[in-house]
Motif scaffolding. Structure first.
Motif, PDB file in Angstrom:
ATOM      1  N   ILE A   1      -4.435  -1.897  -7.532  1.00  0.00           N
ATOM      2  CA  ILE A   1      -4.353  -2.124  -6.083  1.00  0.00           C
ATOM      3  C   ILE A   1      -3.033  -2.808  -5.696  1.00  0.00           C
ATOM      4  N   VAL A   2      -2.790  -4.003  -6.236  1.00  0.00           N
ATOM      5  CA  VAL A   2      -1.567  -4.740  -5.918  1.00  0.00           C
ATOM      6  C   VAL A   2      -0.334  -3.940  -6.338  1.00  0.00           C
ATOM      7  N   GLY A   3      -0.424  -3.267  -7.485  1.00  0.00           N
ATOM      8  CA  GLY A   3       0.692  -2.466  -7.969  1.00  0.00           C
ATOM      9  C   GLY A   3       1.033  -1.334  -7.022  1.00  0.00           C
ATOM     10  N   ASN A   4       0.008  -0.630  -6.530  1.00  0.00           N
ATOM     11  CA  ASN A   4       0.238   0.464  -5.581  1.00  0.00           C
ATOM     12  C   ASN A   4       0.854  -0.050  -4.280  1.00  0.00           C
ATOM     13  N   LEU A   5       0.373  -1.206  -3.823  1.00  0.00           N
ATOM     14  CA  LEU A   5       0.895  -1.783  -2.589  1.00  0.00           C
ATOM     15  C   LEU A   5       2.349  -2.215  -2.768  1.00  0.00           C
ATOM     16  N   THR A   6       2.647  -2.885  -3.877  1.00  0.00           N
ATOM     17  CA  THR A   6       4.019  -3.323  -4.159  1.00  0.00           C
ATOM     18  C   THR A   6       4.965  -2.137  -4.236  1.00  0.00           C
ATOM     19  N   SER A   7       4.525  -1.084  -4.917  1.00  0.00           N
ATOM     20  CA  SER A   7       5.343   0.121  -5.047  1.00  0.00           C
ATOM     21  C   SER A   7       5.596   0.765  -3.685  1.00  0.00           C
ATOM     22  N   SER A   8       4.563   0.869  -2.859  1.00  0.00           N
ATOM     23  CA  SER A   8       4.702   1.502  -1.547  1.00  0.00           C
ATOM     24  C   SER A   8       5.627   0.701  -0.633  1.00  0.00           C
ATOM     25  N   ILE A   9       5.532  -0.631  -0.699  1.00  0.00           N
ATOM     26  CA  ILE A   9       6.406  -1.483   0.117  1.00  0.00           C
ATOM     27  C   ILE A   9       7.861  -1.328  -0.319  1.00  0.00           C
TER      28      ILE A   9
END
Length: 298
Positions: A186-194
């Motif tokens: 979850i956090v990884g996907n969000l960090t990548s998208s940002i």
């Protein structure tokens, strides 16, 4: 941008902005820039003397605007980009407040349970002759440790935090931490998208302003916070410098989703790479908003 577009002299526009500025540091910088402009320096050189305030992307965009004679248009695009970044950052920060508050409250509750609640229950168990389960014994031992060494736990937490902050500032530490973050659920996907949102938006703006591809790669690499993205862009720079296409280099690194390389390839073939990057920025911003909503709901 509005004042210059209306035909106001650059030095006069800077004087007006200086008078309106309440921040002392920024006001002083504008005063110095205004003085340099009146002394005959270009706006690019004047802004370049304040790297602590004006990032390389600002200076290079201004340089492009001065060279092309479209400074007002470049400044307007820069202002629009900064506004979008501010709004996006505000949405992300606002959404992350909830989970952070929840985590902090959980830590506080654990401390209260361990120091005040469990010791009172422990006295009842100790008066009993029953054999306690191993899990209960472990919980009681942990509670005793919290009661007797709470100061040590706080000390370890403070020292550990300071050490961790120093460690992630090193190249090796940043690479390990950023790699782990990107793999975290979850956090990884969000960090990548940002990161991809900011990467594509800044890249599209630089190319739209007429900057060469290699210069754009170098500037954006300096703006990216994540060390994994930094290393990937450094390798892309070396590949493009050798004559390889940017899209082929992007496809090499898993940190860039396949859609990025594929879309950039289309942009290279149609001559609309800047538009492609801006469309990708919108796509990843939308994805980030969706992930943020899921995070707050969860």
């Amino acid at each position: 941008a509005t004042m210059i577009g209306a035909g106001l002299v650059l030095s006069e526009a800077l004087d007006i902005l200086t008078e309106q500025q309440s921040n002392k540091t920024f006001r002083k910088a504008l005063e110095d820039i205004g003085h340099d402009i009146k002394s005959g320096l270009s706006l690019t050189m004047a802004f370049g003397k304040h790297p602590e305030i004006f990032l390389p992307i600002y200076v290079n965009l201004i340089k492009s605007g001065e060279s092309s004679g479209k400074l007002d248009e470049i400044l307007a695009k820069l202002a629009d980009n900064l506004e979008k970044e501010r709004e996006f950052r505000a949405r992300v920060t606002g959404a992350l407040i909830y989970p952070i508050v929840v985590i902090v409250m959980m830590v506080i509750v654990v401390f209260i349970m361990m120091i005040f609640v469990i010791p009172k229950l422990t006295s009842l168990y100790r008066d009993s002759s029953l054999e306690l389960p191993i899990s209960t014994k472990i919980l009681i031992a942990m509670s005793d440790f919290f009661v007797n060494f709470w100061w040590l736990i706080i000390l370890i937490g403070v020292v550990g935090t300071l050490f961790f902050k120093r460690w992630i500032k090193t190249t090796e530490g940043a690479l390990i931490y950023d790699t782990w973050i990107l793999r975290f659920p979850i956090v990884g996907n969000l960090t990548s998208s940002i990161s991809l949102t900011n990467f594509n938006r800044n890249f599209g703006m630089l190319l739209a302003a007429g900057l060469p591809l290699l210069d754009a790669v170098n500037i954006v690499e300096g703006l990216v916070d994540n060390q994994v993205f930094k290393n990937a862009l450094k390798s892309c720079y070396a590949g493009v410098e050798r004559g390889l296409s940017f899209s082929s280099q992007l496809n090499i690194f898993p940190v860039f989703p396949k859609i990025v390389g594929q879309m950039v390839k289309v942009g290279e073939e149609t001559g609309k790479v800047d538009e492609i990057f801006l469309k990708l920025a919108e796509y990843f911003e939308s994805k980030s908003d969706h992930l943020i909503k899921n995070l707050t709901v969860a």
